[in-house]
Design an enzyme around this catalytic site. Structure first.
Site: not given
Ligand code: NAD
Length: 497
Positions: A242, A297, A398
């Site tokens: 995210s 995404c 989103e």
């Molecule tokens: P997320 O941000 O919750 O988690 C992503 C990763 O970060 C995970 O490995 C998680 O353990 C870690 N994480 C979570 N919170 C954290 C924090 N506070 N500090 C440090 N690390 C932390 O995302 P998600 O829910 O797993 O995935 C969905 C998101 O990913 C959506 O926003 C989507 O748009 C995005 N996404 C983007 C792309 C792109 O190409 N831009 C591709 C796929 C997904």
């Protein structure tokens, strides 16, 4: 604290509960922390595994193993390094169906989507097999009399990857295959919500002959990531997730002097011009907005109908949304699987309530839905709003679920202005039969991944993947030649003999 080594590798089962282990220095080990989280099948609510919540000691053990492996791996000729990836690719072909089933079981996406994801991940491994050519430098003789100059690409040491839940196979493959093919070693922190299919890939990489310590995996969540960001021996970090977290990763990794590429969230606008054929466009929009239950995404989120394009698209889109079949991704008759967790389902449903309270018109609401065969699944059906403005929460944020926002505008310029009111810049699409309009759109869109008559503008492995504005923090993106740039330094040698 010491990590405990296990004798056998943790093969993943699709039923029953499987161990998820850290993989450090070529050994499957328990975390130094005893805390775990359940991994659940989102269609049934069953626990299919337990993932350890690793801390700084585990991350340090993984980085030390990666650092030890670096000199030997770096000096392994590039052709030999990629032979391991060739063998891995063949093993993945052999285990393709078994792995796509595990992916559906832990993530929920329907079989066709699981197969598509695996294929996209494997294409990155295939592309990384071209490293002996892709990694070449440049030479110019006589930059001055008798003096030659060359650039050589060299690996930097240990890289880390932190990846999201929505593509738990493909996204790690945007990173580590390129990093190790270019001679680096790697520490991966997969999503804690669905880490099991990628664990199988690591087992197969081991079988393919990847030397100990070249690829390491440490499971966990925020605390694990913080230990990665702080570790002095990590040269760079690749992140997808995210935008809120991407921004944290970008600033904290940069503060400790690391290279960083951080891909964030999205709010993608799908613009339809009156010259587009609504019968062709509507199914593409349905797939874009509701495929993978909206958890992509690159998913369309806001449909912007220009002038008389609006009504025919609205009618066909609603018809299609109404007939979506929801259920377990393992059932071939199903169009849309569950979302990843109860919390995420509740969040999506709360967006629907918020949209109503903000004054958007709710044309279809199947968001609260049950599936008789699986009462414990995380089900959420499609919802469609119209008269959505860019300032409304459902027009701005989103949702990451099957909630469509529709808006009507008078011209392409107005559609582009509406899109630009949003902070995200991941993807956008235009539907038209006019080359002139398409060119103008490409010129003005200011968004990184642009679809022309394509609903999910997903760059293949040999092109860069990543957004702009609030969707991306960094400069070099995932995949393609950007990956080679990110994982190598270009060193310049000027010689006189
Ligand atoms: P997320 O941000 O919750 O988690 C992503 C990763 O970060 C995970 O490995 C998680 O353990 C870690 N994480 C979570 N919170 C954290 C924090 N506070 N500090 C440090 N690390 C932390 O995302 P998600 O829910 O797993 O995935 C969905 C998101 O990913 C959506 O926003 C989507 O748009 C995005 N996404 C983007 C792309 C792109 O190409 N831009 C591709 C796929 C997904």
């Amino acid at each position: 604290m010491a990590v405990q080594s296990l004798k056998s590798s943790p093969s993943v089962a699709t039923n029953g509960s499987s161990p998820v282990r850290n993989y450090i220095g070529g050994e499957w080990v328990s975390s130094a922390s005893s805390e775990t989280l359940p991994v659940t099948n989102p269609a049934t609510g069953e626990t299919v595994g337990h993932v350890p919540l690793s801390g700084a000691a585990d991350v340090d053990a993984a980085v030390r193993a990666a650092k030890r492996a670096f000199p030997g791996w770096r000096s392994t000729p590039a052709v030999e390094r990629v032979r391991v990836l060739f063998r891995l690719k063949m093993l993945l072909e052999e285990h393709f169906e078994e792995m796509s089933e595990t992916l559906t079981t832990e993530h929920g996406k329907v079989r066709a989507e699981a197969r598509g994801e695996l294929r996209r991940g494997m294409e990155n491994i295939e592309h990384a097999c071209g490293i002996p050519s892709l990694m070449m430098g440049e030479t110019l003789e006589d930059i001055a009399r008798g003096i030659d100059c060359e650039t050589i690409r060299q690996p930097l040491g240990v890289f880390a990857g932190i990846t999201p839940y929505n593509f738990p196979v493909m996204i790690p493959c945007w990173f580590w295959p390129y990093a190790v093919a270019t001679g680096n070693t790697f520490v991966l922190k997969p999503s804690e919500q669905d880490p099991m299919t990628h664990q199988r890939i690591v087992e197969l990489a081991e079988e393919a002959g990847l030397p100990k310590g070249v690829l390491n995996v440490v499971h966990g969540r925020k605390e694990t990531v913080e230990a990665i960001l702080e570790h002095p021996d990590i040269a760079g970090v690749s992140f997808v997730g995210s935008s809120h977290v991407a921004r944290i990763i970008y600033s904290r990794a940069a503060a400790t002097g690391k290279r960083v590429q951080a891909l964030g969230g999205a709010k993608n606008h799908m613009i339809v011009l009156p010259d587009a054929d609504p019968d062709l466009v509507a199914p593409i929009l349905l797939e874009s907005l509701f495929g993978s239950t909206g958890q992509r995404c690159l998913a369309g989120s806001v449909i912007v109908g220009v002038g008389e394009a609006y009504e025919p698209i609205r009618e066909r889109f609603l018809d299609g949304a109404n007939s979506i079949r929801i259920g377990s991704g393992l059932d071939d008759e199903v169009d849309m699987g569950p979302v990843i967790s109860r919390e995420h389902r509740d969040r999506i449903v709360s967006y629907v309530k918020q949209g109503e309270s903000e004054g958007a018109r709710l044309l279809l609401d199947k968001s609260v839905v049950t599936v008789d065969a699986h009462p414990e699944g995380n089900w959420v059906g499609p919802a469609v709003f119209e008269a959505v403005t860019p300032s409304m929460v459902i027009g701005r944020e989103e949702v990451f679920g099957p909630v469509a926002a529709m808006s009507r505008v008078k011209s392409l310029e107005e559609a582009v202005s509406l899109m630009h009111e949003n902070d995200y810049g991941n993807a956008t699409s235009l539907f038209t039969t006019s080359g002139k309009a398409a060119r103008e759109f490409r010129y003005q869109a200011g968004i990184s991944m642009i679809g022309i008559n394509i609903g999910v503008a997903a760059p293949m492995a040999f092109f860069p993947f990543g957004g702009s504005r609030n969707s991306f923090f960094g400069d070099l993106k995932a995949q393609g030649s950007d990956a080679i740039e990110f994982y190598t330094d270009r060193r310049v040698v000027i010689s006189r003999w």
